[in-house]
Design a protein around this motif. Structure first.
Motif, PDB file in Angstrom:
ATOM      1  N   SER A  18     -18.108   6.596   2.489  1.00  0.00           N
ATOM      2  CA  SER A  18     -19.034   5.533   2.904  1.00  0.00           C
ATOM      3  C   SER A  18     -19.765   4.934   1.711  1.00  0.00           C
ATOM      4  N   ARG A  19     -20.100   5.768   0.744  1.00  0.00           N
ATOM      5  CA  ARG A  19     -20.774   5.279  -0.451  1.00  0.00           C
ATOM      6  C   ARG A  19     -19.869   4.406  -1.308  1.00  0.00           C
ATOM      7  N   HIS A  20     -18.573   4.475  -1.057  1.00  0.00           N
ATOM      8  CA  HIS A  20     -17.622   3.599  -1.743  1.00  0.00           C
ATOM      9  C   HIS A  20     -17.255   2.388  -0.891  1.00  0.00           C
ATOM     10  N   GLY A  21     -17.964   2.200   0.185  1.00  0.00           N
ATOM     11  CA  GLY A  21     -17.722   1.037   1.027  1.00  0.00           C
ATOM     12  C   GLY A  21     -16.571   1.197   2.000  1.00  0.00           C
ATOM     13  N   VAL A  22     -16.146   2.440   2.241  1.00  0.00           N
ATOM     14  CA  VAL A  22     -15.039   2.692   3.163  1.00  0.00           C
ATOM     15  C   VAL A  22     -15.586   2.873   4.576  1.00  0.00           C
ATOM     16  N   LYS A  23     -14.933   2.259   5.548  1.00  0.00           N
ATOM     17  CA  LYS A  23     -15.325   2.389   6.953  1.00  0.00           C
ATOM     18  C   LYS A  23     -14.587   3.595   7.535  1.00  0.00           C
ATOM     19  N   VAL A  24     -15.340   4.635   7.877  1.00  0.00           N
ATOM     20  CA  VAL A  24     -14.754   5.942   8.194  1.00  0.00           C
ATOM     21  C   VAL A  24     -15.020   6.352   9.639  1.00  0.00           C
ATOM     22  N   GLU A  25     -14.020   6.979  10.233  1.00  0.00           N
ATOM     23  CA  GLU A  25     -14.172   7.693  11.497  1.00  0.00           C
ATOM     24  C   GLU A  25     -13.600   9.087  11.303  1.00  0.00           C
ATOM     25  N   ILE A  26     -14.207  10.081  11.955  1.00  0.00           N
ATOM     26  CA  ILE A  26     -13.722  11.461  11.849  1.00  0.00           C
ATOM     27  C   ILE A  26     -13.082  11.868  13.170  1.00  0.00           C
ATOM     28  N   ASP A  27     -11.844  12.340  13.096  1.00  0.00           N
ATOM     29  CA  ASP A  27     -11.124  12.818  14.275  1.00  0.00           C
ATOM     30  C   ASP A  27     -10.888  14.313  14.124  1.00  0.00           C
ATOM     31  N   VAL A  28     -11.484  15.102  14.992  1.00  0.00           N
ATOM     32  CA  VAL A  28     -11.298  16.559  14.985  1.00  0.00           C
ATOM     33  C   VAL A  28     -10.285  16.904  16.067  1.00  0.00           C
ATOM     34  N   LEU A  29      -9.162  17.505  15.659  1.00  0.00           N
ATOM     35  CA  LEU A  29      -8.063  17.790  16.574  1.00  0.00           C
ATOM     36  C   LEU A  29      -7.788  19.281  16.654  1.00  0.00           C
ATOM     37  N   SER A  30      -7.233  19.703  17.772  1.00  0.00           N
ATOM     38  CA  SER A  30      -6.785  21.078  17.929  1.00  0.00           C
ATOM     39  C   SER A  30      -5.305  21.175  17.570  1.00  0.00           C
ATOM     40  N   LYS A  31      -4.920  22.317  17.049  1.00  0.00           N
ATOM     41  CA  LYS A  31      -3.513  22.524  16.708  1.00  0.00           C
ATOM     42  C   LYS A  31      -2.770  22.900  17.984  1.00  0.00           C
ATOM     43  N   THR A  32      -2.378  21.895  18.737  1.00  0.00           N
ATOM     44  CA  THR A  32      -1.711  22.108  20.016  1.00  0.00           C
ATOM     45  C   THR A  32      -0.195  22.106  19.899  1.00  0.00           C
ATOM     46  N   LEU A  33       0.307  21.891  18.692  1.00  0.00           N
ATOM     47  CA  LEU A  33       1.743  21.920  18.424  1.00  0.00           C
ATOM     48  C   LEU A  33       2.018  22.985  17.370  1.00  0.00           C
ATOM     49  N   PRO A  34       3.268  23.468  17.253  1.00  0.00           N
ATOM     50  CA  PRO A  34       3.550  24.592  16.348  1.00  0.00           C
ATOM     51  C   PRO A  34       3.174  24.346  14.893  1.00  0.00           C
ATOM     52  N   ARG A  35       3.347  23.118  14.417  1.00  0.00           N
ATOM     53  CA  ARG A  35       3.083  22.827  13.002  1.00  0.00           C
ATOM     54  C   ARG A  35       1.958  21.813  12.865  1.00  0.00           C
ATOM     55  N   VAL A  36       1.194  21.985  11.798  1.00  0.00           N
ATOM     56  CA  VAL A  36       0.135  21.019  11.490  1.00  0.00           C
ATOM     57  C   VAL A  36       0.725  19.625  11.326  1.00  0.00           C
ATOM     58  N   SER A  37       1.887  19.556  10.678  1.00  0.00           N
ATOM     59  CA  SER A  37       2.520  18.260  10.447  1.00  0.00           C
ATOM     60  C   SER A  37       2.862  17.563  11.763  1.00  0.00           C
ATOM     61  N   ASP A  38       3.230  18.336  12.797  1.00  0.00           N
ATOM     62  CA  ASP A  38       3.526  17.736  14.099  1.00  0.00           C
ATOM     63  C   ASP A  38       2.280  17.090  14.701  1.00  0.00           C
ATOM     64  N   VAL A  39       1.137  17.766  14.542  1.00  0.00           N
ATOM     65  CA  VAL A  39      -0.121  17.210  15.053  1.00  0.00           C
ATOM     66  C   VAL A  39      -0.474  15.930  14.295  1.00  0.00           C
ATOM     67  N   LEU A  40      -0.302  15.963  12.987  1.00  0.00           N
ATOM     68  CA  LEU A  40      -0.597  14.783  12.175  1.00  0.00           C
ATOM     69  C   LEU A  40       0.300  13.614  12.541  1.00  0.00           C
ATOM     70  N   LEU A  41       1.589  13.876  12.705  1.00  0.00           N
ATOM     71  CA  LEU A  41       2.534  12.809  13.024  1.00  0.00           C
ATOM     72  C   LEU A  41       2.262  12.217  14.404  1.00  0.00           C
ATOM     73  N   ARG A  42       1.884  13.071  15.344  1.00  0.00           N
ATOM     74  CA  ARG A  42       1.529  12.554  16.668  1.00  0.00           C
ATOM     75  C   ARG A  42       0.308  11.653  16.584  1.00  0.00           C
ATOM     76  N   HIS A  43      -0.669  12.045  15.755  1.00  0.00           N
ATOM     77  CA  HIS A  43      -1.879  11.229  15.623  1.00  0.00           C
ATOM     78  C   HIS A  43      -1.576   9.920  14.894  1.00  0.00           C
ATOM     79  N   VAL A  44      -0.620   9.949  13.976  1.00  0.00           N
ATOM     80  CA  VAL A  44      -0.196   8.710  13.321  1.00  0.00           C
ATOM     81  C   VAL A  44       0.271   7.710  14.378  1.00  0.00           C
ATOM     82  N   ARG A  45       1.053   8.189  15.334  1.00  0.00           N
ATOM     83  CA  ARG A  45       1.540   7.306  16.405  1.00  0.00           C
ATOM     84  C   ARG A  45       0.401   6.881  17.328  1.00  0.00           C
ATOM     85  N   ASP A  46      -0.475   7.828  17.662  1.00  0.00           N
ATOM     86  CA  ASP A  46      -1.560   7.525  18.600  1.00  0.00           C
ATOM     87  C   ASP A  46      -2.503   6.453  18.059  1.00  0.00           C
ATOM     88  N   MET A  47      -2.810   6.537  16.771  1.00  0.00           N
ATOM     89  CA  MET A  47      -3.749   5.568  16.194  1.00  0.00           C
ATOM     90  C   MET A  47      -3.058   4.378  15.547  1.00  0.00           C
TER      91      MET A  47
END
Length: 279
Positions: free
Chosen positions: A211-240
């Protein structure tokens, strides 16, 4: 801070247009100089030849690599010749075992390296050491262009994979020119620790820093509901509907990554949007 000097390595004629389309779009966006290294790779037994191998066999492998390098250079020049960019091309031949030295020597004098996706169908064995050499020996952030993906030189929706590691923070710092221009940056935290100084505000300090660098930020806290962290990240890439992923590369040893996999490798195998990495 901006990206004034971009670098790309081409080792496969079939990937020239794919890699250069992303590199050229990024160079145009940042008014940067683009340097391209075209390498013919000798993929024979690394560093030596079997006992009894003749000089003719050795020469054939070198000649084949030279032909590949020349074809890659010719195609790259054809793609770049009508552009208004400032660009330069260098070509050569390298054995697979010595590839990293050539890549790192040039990557370390660049602001950003743009490379094709190193894993997937039809991807040569040299693409992985090229990527790792730029990240580790070159110490330069890398933008991985996904197979079949369109260039996104000015990403509006960026996802940051955040686990409080030094690698992730290094990637965020290196990506600041992109983060500042984005409409929104989602800092994604998966299963934050239940103990520790940041347990009540996961991602809070990073959000404050950005924020101090002028970036507009949102924080998303997710549960590891899939076997791999990468799977959760990739799903969120699609969701957002993210345009870009920013993440640290190889949080533990590459030897362990090679045997067990890891978030970095899976992201690079499956990502459908560009991935910005640093170590």
């Amino acid at each position: 801070m901006t990206y004034n000097s971009l670098f790309s390595v081409l080792t496969d004629e079939s990937l020239v247009e794919e890699a250069l389309s992303h590199a050229m779009a990024t160079a145009t966006q940042h008014d940067a100089h683009l340097d391209v290294l075209c390498l013919g790779v000798d993929r024979s037994q690394s560093g030596y030849y079997y006992s009894g191998a003749s000089a003719i066999v050795l020469q054939e492998t070198i000649a084949r690599a030279q032909e590949e390098g020349a074809a890659i250079e010719a195609k790259a020049r054809a793609v770049l010749k009508n552009s208004s960019l400032r660009w330069g091309i260098e070509s050569g031949v390298s054995q697979l075992a010595d590839l990293g030295r050539h890549v790192a020597a040039r990557a370390r004098f660049s602001d950003l390296v743009i490379l094709p996706q190193p894993y997937g169908t039809g991807r040569g064995s040299e693409l992985e050491p090229v990527t790792e050499s730029a990240l580790f020996e070159g110490g330069t952030p890398v933008l991985i262009a996904p197979t079949g993906g369109k260039p996104v030189p000015n990403p509006n929706r960026i996802m940051v994979g955040w686990n409080e590691s030094s690698e992730a923070l290094g990637a965020v710092r290196a990506a600041l020119p992109l983060l500042r221009e984005a409409d929104v940056v989602h800092v994604v935290v998966i299963d934050p620790p239940s103990h520790g100084p940041n347990r009540s505000d996961p991602g809070g300090l990073l959000s404050q820093f950005l924020s101090r660098h002028g970036v507009k930020v949102e924080i998303d806290v997710l549960s590891k509901t899939l076997p791999r962290v990468s799977d959760v990240l990739l799903r969120h890439v699609r969701d957002m509907d993210a345009d870009l992923v920013v993440m640290g590369a190889y949080g533990h040893s590459r030897f362990r990554e090679a045997i067990f996999g890891g978030a970095t490798r899976y992201m690079l195998e499956q990502a459908t949007v560009p991935v910005f990495m640093a170590h």
